[in-house]
Design a protein around this motif. Structure first.
Motif, PDB file in Angstrom:
ATOM      1  N   PHE A   1       5.837 -34.511 -23.674  1.00 54.47           N
ATOM      2  CA  PHE A   1       5.936 -34.910 -25.078  1.00 54.47           C
ATOM      3  C   PHE A   1       5.062 -36.147 -25.325  1.00 54.47           C
ATOM      4  O   PHE A   1       4.267 -36.194 -26.271  1.00 54.47           O
ATOM      5  CB  PHE A   1       7.408 -35.203 -25.400  1.00 54.47           C
ATOM      6  CG  PHE A   1       7.683 -35.687 -26.798  1.00 54.47           C
ATOM      7  CD1 PHE A   1       8.016 -34.801 -27.799  1.00 54.47           C
ATOM      8  CD2 PHE A   1       7.649 -37.050 -27.093  1.00 54.47           C
ATOM      9  CE1 PHE A   1       8.299 -35.250 -29.091  1.00 54.47           C
ATOM     10  CE2 PHE A   1       7.934 -37.512 -28.375  1.00 54.47           C
ATOM     11  CZ  PHE A   1       8.254 -36.606 -29.379  1.00 54.47           C
TER      12      PHE A   1
ATOM     13  N   TRP B   1       9.870 -34.432 -21.649  1.00 55.92           N
ATOM     14  CA  TRP B   1       9.620 -35.642 -22.414  1.00 55.92           C
ATOM     15  C   TRP B   1       8.370 -36.377 -21.940  1.00 55.92           C
ATOM     16  O   TRP B   1       7.692 -37.057 -22.731  1.00 55.92           O
ATOM     17  CB  TRP B   1      10.847 -36.542 -22.382  1.00 55.92           C
ATOM     18  CG  TRP B   1      11.974 -35.893 -23.117  1.00 55.92           C
ATOM     19  CD1 TRP B   1      13.088 -35.311 -22.593  1.00 55.92           C
ATOM     20  CD2 TRP B   1      12.058 -35.677 -24.531  1.00 55.92           C
ATOM     21  NE1 TRP B   1      13.871 -34.762 -23.584  1.00 55.92           N
ATOM     22  CE2 TRP B   1      13.256 -34.972 -24.780  1.00 55.92           C
ATOM     23  CE3 TRP B   1      11.234 -36.015 -25.608  1.00 55.92           C
ATOM     24  CZ2 TRP B   1      13.653 -34.592 -26.066  1.00 55.92           C
ATOM     25  CZ3 TRP B   1      11.637 -35.654 -26.890  1.00 55.92           C
ATOM     26  CH2 TRP B   1      12.823 -34.956 -27.102  1.00 55.92           C
TER      27      TRP B   1
ATOM     28  N   LYS C   1      13.402 -34.252 -17.896  1.00 55.13           N
ATOM     29  CA  LYS C   1      12.518 -35.409 -18.106  1.00 55.13           C
ATOM     30  C   LYS C   1      11.046 -35.007 -18.114  1.00 55.13           C
ATOM     31  O   LYS C   1      10.211 -35.704 -18.720  1.00 55.13           O
ATOM     32  CB  LYS C   1      12.763 -36.471 -17.034  1.00 55.13           C
ATOM     33  CG  LYS C   1      12.436 -36.039 -15.617  1.00 55.13           C
ATOM     34  CD  LYS C   1      12.741 -37.149 -14.620  1.00 55.13           C
ATOM     35  CE  LYS C   1      12.403 -36.722 -13.187  1.00 55.13           C
ATOM     36  NZ  LYS C   1      12.722 -37.791 -12.208  1.00 55.13           N
TER      37      LYS C   1
END
Length: 447
Positions: free
Chosen positions: A247, A244, A241
């Motif tokens: 990201f 992301w 996680k």
């Protein structure tokens, strides 16, 4: 230059002989030229818009196309780097990527221009190669600064192109070419420079301080370890996680930078009634902040990491991202030219500091899959630009309205830094690395 496990523990800018510094200098130059080619057409869009009779929606589609394909390209390049190394990857990317840059001048309609703009977007994956190469060449005490400086100086191409391309356009016009010919001829220049750089990258860099992947993998043990390390790396990164969260964060900083690179010149041209050259010069100031701002973000990340561990790097990232969002809100409301320029420069500084701080965290997420993680996070930058591009397609929203909305989104995303946490064992390993580096000293602090 002192090394720890052959990684450089400082940046010696005037050294062009060691594999670490050859990689450092050629990687930022390569990224600079890719950025120059990637956004070379942006400051000339007012001329292209008139010739091809483009609507606002079509320009929005072109903005999206210029960054959309880079999402896939960065994911693929990140995967490829863990397997064949940065030297060969960058060589092919530079030489093949130069083709659509030089041939976009063949466009004679909205559709053909859109296709070439889409193809050019693939060279934006150069960023991942640059970050990978510096990550494997520099030790943990300086890797954030090395990543940020190489990427920042590369991103500088986005500012320089805003200034240089209108001048090249003007040069060809002064030589007697029509506007419709001049912008096409101007785009050939960055393509040629990319090809030259590709040849130099192949000739003068190595994948790692110890040598090239191909040669090292001839050793059976190294080959087996390399295969084991890379197996499943992409899936592992997808399940993390923190990847992301980064990201999203990179979409909120680099995605915003890409968006401004695409619209800054036409924004000043339309909203402040400036000619093409003046609008390009002012827009160029946004990118020129990369000269030091991104390095500053990486440097602060390294310093915070030394003092507070990996969590310190995340704290710095959260603060500068929040300040980026606030400064974007202010910039969006400026209607006086000198105030717009001043607030844009401040906003640009925080954008690029956030980018540098992001990649002071990335190398510590998964050291067995640096290329994969770098690729996924890097793709987030382009995903952010694509999402912003959809806003610019709207006929009902003005550019200032869109920038205000983006500022609010950036502020919201800054809270995702709370998701990025490191285990006690990860903090311990990072601390031990720093202790080993300190024990190997004296090391000079980077300039």
């Amino acid at each position: 230059m002192k090394n720890l496990s052959n990684k450089a523990t400082r940046i010696d800018l005037l050294n062009f002989k060691t594999p670490q510094m050859k990689a450092f200098h050629l990687s930022w130059i390569a990224f600079f030229l890719c950025f120059f080619g990637w956004f070379g057409i942006a400051p000339l869009m007012a001329v292209v818009r008139e010739e091809l009779e483009l609507t606002k929606t079509q320009i929005g589609n072109i903005i999206i196309s210029s960054v959309a394909v880079t999402i896939v390209a960065r994911l693929f390049i990140g995967w490829l780097l863990d397997r064949i190394g940065p030297r060969i990857t960058y060589t092919y990317l530079l030489i093949l990527g130069a083709i659509p840059v030089m041939f976009i001048g063949l466009s004679n309609s909205y559709e053909s221009f859109l296709i070439f703009r889409l193809a050019i977007g693939a060279i934006g994956a150069a960023f991942v190669v640059t970050q990978y190469h510096t990550s494997v060449m520099f030790a943990s005490n300086i890797v954030g600064t090395a990543n940020a400086t190489s990427a920042g100086w590369g991103n500088l191409g986005g500012g320089v192109t805003q200034i240089v391309m209108p001048l090249l356009f003007g040069l060809f016009v002064s030589l007697g070419y029509l506007d419709v010919q001049a912008w096409r001829l101007a785009m050939i220049i960055p393509g040629i420079l990319m090809v030259v750089c590709g040849v130099l990258y192949y000739k003068y860099t190595t994948d790692l301080p110890e040598g090239n992947f191909k040669d090292l993998k001839k050793n059976e043990t190294l080959a087996r370890e390399s295969k084991k390390a890379s197996k499943g790396a992409f899936v592992t990164a997808l399940k993390d996680k923190r990847v992301w969260a980064l990201f999203l964060i990179y979409g909120a900083c680099f995605g915003i930078e890409l968006t401004l690179n695409n619209i800054a010149a036409i924004y000043y041209h339309d909203y402040f009634n400036l000619d093409l050259k003046t609008a390009g010069l002012i827009a160029g100031l946004f990118g020129l902040m990369n000269l030091f701002a991104r390095s500053t973000g990486g440097y602060l990340g390294d310093k915070a990491g030394m003092k507070w561990g990996l969590k310190g790097r995340v704290w710095i990232l959260g603060v500068v991202l929040l300040l980026e969002g606030v400064s974007l809100l202010i910039f969006s409301q400026m209607t006086v030219l000198f105030l717009a320029i001043g607030t844009m420069v401040i906003f640009s500084m925080f954008v690029q500091m956030a980018e540098g701080a992001t990649y002071s965290v990335v190398p510590f997420i998964n050291k067995k899959a640096i290329g994969t993680v770098s690729g996924i996070v890097g793709a987030g930058g382009n995903a952010g630009a694509v999402m912003a591009g959809f806003l610019f397609r709207s006929e009902n929203l003005s550019y200032p309205d869109i920038l205000w909305i983006l500022g609010l989104i950036v502020i919201a995303i800054s809270s995702t830094t709370l998701v990025i946490k490191f285990s006690t064992s990860e903090e311990k390993v990072a601390a031990e690395e720093m202790e080993n580096i300190e024990a190997s000293k004296g090391i000079l602090e980077p300039a």
